[in-house]
Write a protein that holds these residues in place. Structure first.
Motif, PDB file in Angstrom:
ATOM      1  N   ILE A  14       0.842  -1.204   0.000  1.00  0.00           N
ATOM      2  CA  ILE A  14       0.000   0.000   0.000  1.00  0.00           C
ATOM      3  C   ILE A  14       0.870   1.242   0.000  1.00  0.00           C
ATOM      4  O   ILE A  14       1.998   1.242   0.503  1.00  0.00           O
ATOM      5  N   HIS A  15       0.339   2.288  -0.563  1.00  0.00           N
ATOM      6  CA  HIS A  15       1.018   3.567  -0.733  1.00  0.00           C
ATOM      7  C   HIS A  15       1.407   4.198   0.599  1.00  0.00           C
ATOM      8  O   HIS A  15       0.595   4.336   1.503  1.00  0.00           O
ATOM      9  N   TYR A  16       2.653   4.562   0.761  1.00  0.00           N
ATOM     10  CA  TYR A  16       3.163   5.495   1.773  1.00  0.00           C
ATOM     11  C   TYR A  16       2.545   5.329   3.168  1.00  0.00           C
ATOM     12  O   TYR A  16       1.882   6.203   3.682  1.00  0.00           O
ATOM     13  N   PHE A  17       2.767   4.147   3.753  1.00  0.00           N
ATOM     14  CA  PHE A  17       2.299   3.855   5.113  1.00  0.00           C
ATOM     15  C   PHE A  17       0.773   3.953   5.267  1.00  0.00           C
ATOM     16  O   PHE A  17       0.267   4.131   6.363  1.00  0.00           O
ATOM     17  N   GLY A  18       0.038   3.828   4.176  1.00  0.00           N
ATOM     18  CA  GLY A  18      -1.417   3.940   4.282  1.00  0.00           C
ATOM     19  C   GLY A  18      -1.861   5.359   4.551  1.00  0.00           C
ATOM     20  O   GLY A  18      -2.809   5.588   5.311  1.00  0.00           O
ATOM     21  N   GLN A  19      -1.223   6.311   3.911  1.00  0.00           N
ATOM     22  CA  GLN A  19      -1.534   7.722   4.120  1.00  0.00           C
ATOM     23  C   GLN A  19      -2.977   8.063   3.750  1.00  0.00           C
ATOM     24  O   GLN A  19      -3.648   8.828   4.457  1.00  0.00           O
ATOM     25  N   ILE A  20      -3.483   7.485   2.658  1.00  0.00           N
ATOM     26  CA  ILE A  20      -4.790   7.901   2.161  1.00  0.00           C
ATOM     27  C   ILE A  20      -5.932   7.462   3.087  1.00  0.00           C
ATOM     28  O   ILE A  20      -6.815   8.266   3.401  1.00  0.00           O
ATOM     29  N   PRO A  21      -5.984   6.206   3.576  1.00  0.00           N
ATOM     30  CA  PRO A  21      -7.060   5.896   4.529  1.00  0.00           C
ATOM     31  C   PRO A  21      -6.970   6.722   5.804  1.00  0.00           C
ATOM     32  O   PRO A  21      -8.005   7.058   6.397  1.00  0.00           O
ATOM     33  N   ALA A  22      -5.757   7.088   6.233  1.00  0.00           N
ATOM     34  CA  ALA A  22      -5.628   7.942   7.413  1.00  0.00           C
ATOM     35  C   ALA A  22      -6.233   9.319   7.153  1.00  0.00           C
ATOM     36  O   ALA A  22      -6.942   9.876   8.007  1.00  0.00           O
ATOM     37  N   LEU A  23      -5.982   9.882   5.976  1.00  0.00           N
ATOM     38  CA  LEU A  23      -6.539  11.194   5.648  1.00  0.00           C
ATOM     39  C   LEU A  23      -8.060  11.153   5.580  1.00  0.00           C
ATOM     40  O   LEU A  23      -8.743  12.084   6.023  1.00  0.00           O
ATOM     41  N   ASN A  24      -8.616  10.064   5.032  1.00  0.00           N
ATOM     42  CA  ASN A  24     -10.069   9.952   4.978  1.00  0.00           C
ATOM     43  C   ASN A  24     -10.666   9.784   6.361  1.00  0.00           C
ATOM     44  O   ASN A  24     -11.747  10.300   6.648  1.00  0.00           O
ATOM     45  N   ASP A  25      -9.967   9.060   7.238  1.00  0.00           N
ATOM     46  CA  ASP A  25     -10.427   8.954   8.611  1.00  0.00           C
ATOM     47  C   ASP A  25     -10.449  10.325   9.272  1.00  0.00           C
ATOM     48  O   ASP A  25     -11.405  10.673   9.974  1.00  0.00           O
ATOM     49  N   CYS A  26      -9.415  11.124   9.036  1.00  0.00           N
ATOM     50  CA  CYS A  26      -9.358  12.463   9.629  1.00  0.00           C
ATOM     51  C   CYS A  26     -10.468  13.345   9.087  1.00  0.00           C
ATOM     52  O   CYS A  26     -11.076  14.128   9.831  1.00  0.00           O
ATOM     53  N   LEU A  27     -10.758  13.231   7.800  1.00  0.00           N
ATOM     54  CA  LEU A  27     -11.844  14.003   7.199  1.00  0.00           C
ATOM     55  C   LEU A  27     -13.153  13.769   7.932  1.00  0.00           C
ATOM     56  O   LEU A  27     -13.849  14.720   8.320  1.00  0.00           O
ATOM     57  N   TYR A  28     -13.514  12.496   8.110  1.00  0.00           N
ATOM     58  CA  TYR A  28     -14.796  12.189   8.743  1.00  0.00           C
ATOM     59  C   TYR A  28     -14.748  12.395  10.251  1.00  0.00           C
ATOM     60  O   TYR A  28     -15.743  12.789  10.864  1.00  0.00           O
ATOM     61  N   ARG A  29     -13.607  12.139  10.870  1.00  0.00           N
ATOM     62  CA  ARG A  29     -13.473  12.297  12.316  1.00  0.00           C
ATOM     63  C   ARG A  29     -13.741  13.740  12.741  1.00  0.00           C
ATOM     64  O   ARG A  29     -14.322  13.998  13.800  1.00  0.00           O
ATOM     65  N   TYR A  30     -13.323  14.700  11.906  1.00  0.00           N
ATOM     66  CA  TYR A  30     -13.479  16.114  12.264  1.00  0.00           C
ATOM     67  C   TYR A  30     -14.517  16.830  11.401  1.00  0.00           C
ATOM     68  O   TYR A  30     -14.586  18.051  11.410  1.00  0.00           O
ATOM     69  N   MET A  31     -15.331  16.073  10.686  1.00  0.00           N
ATOM     70  CA  MET A  31     -16.310  16.677   9.789  1.00  0.00           C
ATOM     71  C   MET A  31     -17.263  17.615  10.507  1.00  0.00           C
ATOM     72  O   MET A  31     -17.606  18.700   9.994  1.00  0.00           O
ATOM     73  N   TYR A  32     -17.685  17.253  11.691  1.00  0.00           N
ATOM     74  CA  TYR A  32     -18.629  18.077  12.445  1.00  0.00           C
ATOM     75  C   TYR A  32     -18.003  18.651  13.706  1.00  0.00           C
ATOM     76  O   TYR A  32     -18.714  19.083  14.614  1.00  0.00           O
ATOM     77  N   ARG A  33     -16.676  18.668  13.732  1.00  0.00           N
ATOM     78  CA  ARG A  33     -15.972  19.253  14.875  1.00  0.00           C
ATOM     79  C   ARG A  33     -15.139  20.457  14.480  1.00  0.00           C
ATOM     80  O   ARG A  33     -14.704  21.224  15.342  1.00  0.00           O
TER      81      ARG A  33
END
Length: 444
Positions: free
Chosen positions: A251-270
């Motif tokens: 997988i690309h670069y330590f799994g950077q992309i799923p981490a970024l998507n998690d951050c997107l949704y984690r802080y979507m309403y914060r």
């Protein structure tokens, strides 16, 4: 050793009786990919930390689950990592008021896998009638025979509410931190981000040095930083590069992309706005001094609640050149024994490639207008991202460039960072002193 916030993982057996009387549930096939203390009955992985759960009988890893309010019909989104060639049918086991409902999962693999075998995927769970507000979800593979339910492992479904009151104006997502030792630049970046108006920084961390952990602990204690353990390298052969031709792996670069998507949704309403960038990148406005001042200008020129793309500019740390007269650098000898790059001594950028050549970029966006992100920009959003004029704001990316074909005389002086140098020097000295990283004689 780096602190692991998985200590917040909780296991519960509530609702066990209700679950056991449901005879139609298929064999539980979600196996925790990280160790956890399991009690009798069903185990619940408690948010908010990102966890990695493997769907048994498959190569799929589950990251986190969120309620998606913005589609015509509400559904649960499970951010996942999938082997792209695997043919897989999944089902969703949704807990609603301690009752269990089943729906057929819909799988969408992101196209930005950079040619690696594994990619980020969205597993969508339609909400069955009678289950409008699921609190937990377990993903299982279909076609299994065992109806024992006691080993189901659930992810908590986050984003239950969509209040328009945000505790943070700007949140920065860093992904991913691995083998990290760049202490001085980390402190400088975190102080600069606060000057710019950022009041939350989310760090997806694989590992770091003891001194880096000391810095993260300091800022966590101040309420600025949230550290998310990111242990994907334990379960996949992660690449350290952007392309498999540069460093083969799963997988690309330590799994950077799923981490970024998690951050997107984690802080979507914060968070009102979200910035996706790295610790060695700063999005600097050129006519004002903070993002708080910049955003009204962007909204006026490009539209409100949108996505803004900022062009990258490399400041190679291999070159330490004196600024032109009469500009003088502040005295910075006190940092000479602190590990890492000093951004205030790297004030020369590489020439920007003329368009249509790709000049990579990072974004600041309203997270509620975005459905999926990648390393550079968004994959799916309600609005088209706007390119910000580089005369208004751009990225200052101070990092080693390795073997580059740019000669020192080709570099372009840019002293914008020196506009912050007095405040930054004072703030960094205070942090290094409070964390014990700057000896007392280093203040003289």
């Amino acid at each position: 050793m780096c602190q692991n916030v998985l200590s917040s993982l909780l296991c519960r057996a509530d609702g066990m009786l209700q679950l056991r009387v449901l005879s139609y549930i298929l064999q539980p096939s979600v196996q925790p990919a990280v160790p956890h203390n399991k009690t009798s009955g069903d185990a619940v992985v408690k948010g908010p930390p990102a966890h990695l759960l493997r769907v048994s009988g498959s190569k799929t890893l589950l990251v986190s689950a969120f309620l998606e309010h913005r589609t015509a019909q509400k559904k649960v989104l499970v951010i996942s990592i999938m082997f792209r060639e695997e043919k897989l049918a999944l089902q969703c086991n949704l807990r609603c008021q301690e009752k269990l409902y089943v729906s057929k999962a819909v799988i969408e693999i992101h196209w930005d896998h950079f040619g690696f075998p594994y990619g980020t995927a969205d597993i969508f769970c339609p909400l069955p009638s009678g289950c409008e507000t699921p609190t937990h979800v377990a993903i299982t593979s279909t076609g299994t025979n065992n109806t024992d339910k006691s080993d189901l492992v659930f992810l908590e479904v986050e984003n239950q509410r969509t209040l328009n009151i945000f505790p943070y104006n700007f949140t920065s997502c860093f992904s991913t931190m691995y083998n990290y030792t760049n202490i001085l630049q980390l402190v400088q970046s975190l102080e600069m981000l606060q000057f710019l108006g950022v009041n939350r920084v989310v760090v997806y961390k694989t590992n770091c040095s003891a001194d880096a952990q000391r810095v993260l602990d300091y800022y966590s204690g101040k309420g600025l930083v949230e550290v998310i353990p990111w242990s994907l390298s334990k379960y996949l052969n992660v690449s350290r590069k952007a392309l498999p031709t540069e460093d083969p792996g799963d997988i690309h670069y330590f799994g950077q992309i799923p981490a970024l998507n998690d951050c997107l949704y984690r802080y979507m309403y914060r968070s009102r706005y979200l910035a996706l960038h790295d610790p060695d990148e700063l999005i600097l406005p050129l006519s004002v001094y903070s993002w708080l001042e910049l955003l009204p200008l962007l909204e006026k020129d490009y539209g409100a609640d949108s996505c803004y793309q900022f062009e990258n500019n490399y400041f190679p740390s291999e070159f330490t050149l004196p600024p032109p007269a009469p500009v003088t650098l502040p005295p910075l000898e006190q940092w000479q024994n602190v590990t890492g790059v000093n951004i205030l001594t790297h004030l020369y950028s590489e020439p920007v490639k003329p368009k249509p050549a790709f000049n990579n970029f990072k974004i600041i966006t309203n997270p509620r207008s975005v459905f999926a992100v990648t390393v550079h920009g968004v994959l799916k959003s309600q609005k088209v991202c706007a390119w910000v004029d580089r005369k208004m704001a751009r990225i200052y990316h101070v990092r080693p460039r390795g073997q580059i074909d740019v000669k020192p005389q080709q570099l372009i002086y840019d002293g914008r960072l020196l506009s912050y140098s007095s405040r930054l020097t004072s703030a960094v000295n205070a942090v290094l002193r409070e964390t014990g990283l700057l000896p007392e004689d280093g203040m003289n």
